[in-house]
Scaffold this active site. Structure first.
Site, PDB file in Angstrom:
ATOM      1  N   PRO A   2       1.436   4.210   0.201  1.00  0.00           N
ATOM      2  CA  PRO A   2       1.766   3.250  -0.104  1.00  0.00           C
ATOM      3  C   PRO A   2       0.299   2.053  -0.074  1.00  0.00           C
ATOM      4  O   PRO A   2      -0.591   2.195   0.633  1.00  0.00           O
ATOM      5  CB  PRO A   2       2.392   2.708   1.371  1.00  0.00           C
ATOM      6  N   GLU A   3       0.470   1.154  -0.998  1.00  0.00           N
ATOM      7  CA  GLU A   3      -0.730   0.331  -1.398  1.00  0.00           C
ATOM      8  C   GLU A   3      -0.430  -1.018  -0.796  1.00  0.00           C
ATOM      9  O   GLU A   3       0.660  -1.304  -0.151  1.00  0.00           O
ATOM     10  CB  GLU A   3      -1.157   0.432  -2.600  1.00  0.00           C
TER      11      GLU A   3
END
Length: 295
Positions: A2-3
């Site tokens: 996840p960014e």
């Protein structure tokens, strides 16, 4: 992993569900999650405290409790926070019970996620100062700031974008998409990019992150919303994971290579390869034809 857009999506969905509630019980099932603290040390510090705010810094969720006590949570590659999941999923690492009644679980099949206790705002600030650079949505994130970070650097521009100590929150997906929109090859040395190119890159980094948030993140493997729903930004990719397909701008075949240790997608017509740049090592998993030689 996840960014920034995925973590911001989780934060935005979860904050109204948890802020103002009290954490009555925290059950840490995997001691690796709380290292270096033992699970009982972490739970003792935060159980019974009211959740004042759920924030985000880079790729971290920041739980702030009454009494200036904080928990910095990193989801890493496969972590997710789910609210009232039915049936209860596998790979649960942490269970949280809130009052008024609400149940959350942290799932993480690969067990890389972490939760770190930070006592006091000074400790929280020092923790992030040692790990994270400027946020792309910060007013200090300017073309001049990018140029100052890159001055004298011969490493590829993509490596600079991925370095969390310099720019917080940008990961592999959004670096590929921003570089394509800016027309910059990911192998171009960071110190050999013009002022005008940095102005454009600053715009495209912010642009793709906003688009990712608007699409509520990208789900390639494991990312899920707090209700288990998948994100949709993967449906908007222009180059990422599109090796072997035509470029949406010029029709040239998109190629995959390895840059800064990460699978990287590029149109070498729209993003011209630097003349003196070293060729990347071959990626055995690439589905694309061999990239053309440098001119």
């Amino acid at each position: 992993m996840p960014e920034l857009p995925e973590v911001e999506t989780i934060r935005g969905q979860l904050a109204p569900l948890v802020e103002g509630r009290t954490l009555t019980r925290m059950e840490i099932l995997d001691p690796r999650w709380s290292r270096p603290l033992a699970p009982e040390e972490l739970t003792l510090a935060i159980e019974g405290r009211r959740i004042e705010r759920l924030g985000r810094r880079g790729k971290y969720l920041v739980w702030s409790f009454r009494g200036d006590v904080h928990l910095a949570q990193h989801l890493r590659m496969t972590g997710a926070v789910l609210c009232e999941p039915k049936p209860e999923p596998t790979h649960i690492r942490v269970r949280l019970q809130l009052s008024p009644k609400r149940r959350l679980v942290i799932v993480d099949p690969r067990r890389f996620g972490t939760g770190e206790l930070l006592l006091g705002s000074d400790a929280l600030e020092a923790f992030f100062a040692a790990r994270l650079g400027v946020e792309p949505f910060d007013e200090r994130f300017t073309p001049e700031h990018l140029r100052s970070l890159a001055r004298g650097r011969t490493a590829p521009i993509k490596a600079l974008l991925l370095d969390q100590r310099r720019i917080a929150g940008v990961g592999n997906i959004y670096a590929d998409e921003a570089l394509f929109r800016a027309g910059i090859h990911p192998l171009r040395p960071a110190g050999r990019i013009s002022r005008e190119q940095y102005a454009r890159l600053r715009e495209t980094v912010v642009e793709v992150l906003c688009d990712g948030i608007d699409a509520r993140g990208a789900t390639i493997d494991d990312f899920r919303h707090v209700n288990g729903v998948r994100g949709s930004f993967q449906d908007r990719f222009l180059v990422h994971r599109r090796a072997g397909e035509p470029c949406p701008r010029c029709g040239t075949t998109i190629v995959k290579m390895v840059v800064a240790g990460r699978g990287t997608y590029v149109c070498e017509a729209c993003q011209s390869r630097p003349r003196k740049g070293r060729r990347p090592r071959a990626d055995p998993d690439a589905r694309s034809p061999r990239p053309p030689a440098a001119r």
